[in-house]
Design an enzyme around this catalytic site. Structure first.
Site, mmCIF file in Angstrom:
data_model
loop_
_atom_site.group_PDB
_atom_site.id
_atom_site.type_symbol
_atom_site.label_atom_id
_atom_site.label_comp_id
_atom_site.label_asym_id
_atom_site.label_seq_id
_atom_site.Cartn_x
_atom_site.Cartn_y
_atom_site.Cartn_z
ATOM 1 N NE ARG A 156 2.155 -30.015 1.079
ATOM 2 C CZ ARG A 156 3.091 -30.439 0.954
ATOM 3 N NH1 ARG A 156 3.116 -31.242 -0.273
ATOM 4 N NH2 ARG A 156 4.137 -30.476 1.686
ATOM 5 C CE LYS A 162 14.002 -30.072 -0.765
ATOM 6 N NZ LYS A 162 13.033 -29.432 -1.388
ATOM 7 C CG HIS A 193 3.370 -26.685 -6.962
ATOM 8 N ND1 HIS A 193 4.179 -27.991 -7.370
ATOM 9 C CD2 HIS A 193 4.071 -26.326 -5.450
ATOM 10 C CE1 HIS A 193 5.126 -28.140 -6.283
ATOM 11 N NE2 HIS A 193 4.829 -27.461 -5.295
ATOM 12 C CB SER A 212 7.462 -32.595 -6.101
ATOM 13 O OG SER A 212 6.562 -31.352 -6.395
HETATM 14 O O1 PNS Z 1 9.521 -26.128 -2.500
HETATM 15 P P1 PNS Z 1 10.195 -26.255 -1.435
HETATM 16 O O2 PNS Z 1 11.602 -27.001 -1.413
HETATM 17 O O3 PNS Z 1 9.621 -26.379 -0.140
HETATM 18 O O4 PNS Z 1 10.646 -24.769 -1.341
HETATM 19 C C1 PNS Z 1 11.634 -24.338 -0.384
HETATM 20 C C2 PNS Z 1 12.426 -22.648 -0.445
HETATM 21 C C3 PNS Z 1 12.866 -22.617 -1.894
HETATM 22 C C4 PNS Z 1 11.110 -21.624 -0.234
HETATM 23 C C5 PNS Z 1 13.158 -22.559 0.625
HETATM 24 O O5 PNS Z 1 14.136 -23.586 0.615
HETATM 25 C C6 PNS Z 1 14.011 -21.232 0.486
HETATM 26 O O6 PNS Z 1 13.231 -20.213 0.825
HETATM 27 N N1 PNS Z 1 15.255 -21.331 0.243
HETATM 28 C C7 PNS Z 1 16.080 -19.837 0.253
HETATM 29 C C8 PNS Z 1 17.164 -19.933 1.115
HETATM 30 C C9 PNS Z 1 16.806 -19.078 2.013
HETATM 31 O O7 PNS Z 1 16.507 -17.901 1.796
HETATM 32 N N2 PNS Z 1 17.021 -19.216 3.218
HETATM 33 C C10 PNS Z 1 16.886 -18.557 4.495
HETATM 34 C C11 PNS Z 1 15.734 -18.108 5.100
HETATM 35 S S1 PNS Z 1 14.718 -19.363 5.899
#
Ligand code: PNS
Length: 170
Positions: free
Chosen positions: A95, A46, A22, A133
């Site tokens: 990645r 989660k 990150h 993570s």
């Molecule tokens: O680090 P992560 O867990 O891969 O991050 C995921 C994240 C936060 C980018 C994703 O869960 C997110 O964008 N959540 C917001 C909810 C949202 O907007 N959902 C609909 C569009 S896809």
């Protein structure tokens, strides 16, 4: 030709906890955008190891030397949060090919919701392409050495949280 406006980008994620992968993305992203907001999702399904407040604190410690990087958290739709910050870019790291499918569907959905917001992908640095993570938490909870995978301050917090004093990296 019109001059391109200064770009504000959101780097969203769970950051439970932040890893050196990150961090590499923030470092490189901070050079591309005039303002980069690292934003932690609040309403995550989660079960996190660290609270949002703890994660904000960890990010703040690690990112304090970047003048154009801020730490925040958000609820609800990512694109709505981005719009509320006048951001036009969502930054995500890729990645391996396994990340691609997940990221593609999200990027397309986000574009459908707000076409004016662009998702920009950056490839992970090769030294970080295997770090997640989830894996870091698994390895440290089983007594493995995670030094070099997360910032030192994060490693200390992980040890404290998981009660693990083995394999301390310097
Ligand atoms: O680090 P992560 O867990 O891969 O991050 C995921 C994240 C936060 C980018 C994703 O869960 C997110 O964008 N959540 C917001 C909810 C949202 O907007 N959902 C609909 C569009 S896809």
């Amino acid at each position: 030709m019109e001059k391109a406006p200064p770009l504000v980008a959101i780097y969203p994620g769970s950051f439970d906890p932040i890893t050196n992968g990150h961090l590499d993305l923030v470092e490189r992203g901070s050079k591309l955008f005039s303002r980069l907001i690292v934003a932690i999702l609040r309403n995550d399904s989660k079960e996190p190891l660290f609270t949002v407040e703890e994660r904000m604190e960890m990010l703040g410690e690690v990112l304090q030397n970047y003048a154009n990087v801020e730490v925040d958290s958000f609820d609800g739709l990512l694109v709505d949060y981005a719009a509320s910050q006048q951001a036009t870019v969502l930054l995500r790291g890729i990645r391996a090919i396994s990340d691609y499918e997940f990221e593609l569907t999200r990027a397309l959905m986000n574009r459908r919701l707000r076409p004016e917001i662009e998702t920009v992908f950056m490839m992970s640095g090769e030294a970080y392409s295997f770090i997640s993570s989830r894996l870091v938490k698994e390895v440290i909870s089983l007594g493995g050495n995670i030094s070099g995978l997360v910032p030192h301050s994060v490693e200390l917090r992980l040890r404290k949280r998981l009660g693990n004093t083995n394999a301390i990296g310097t």
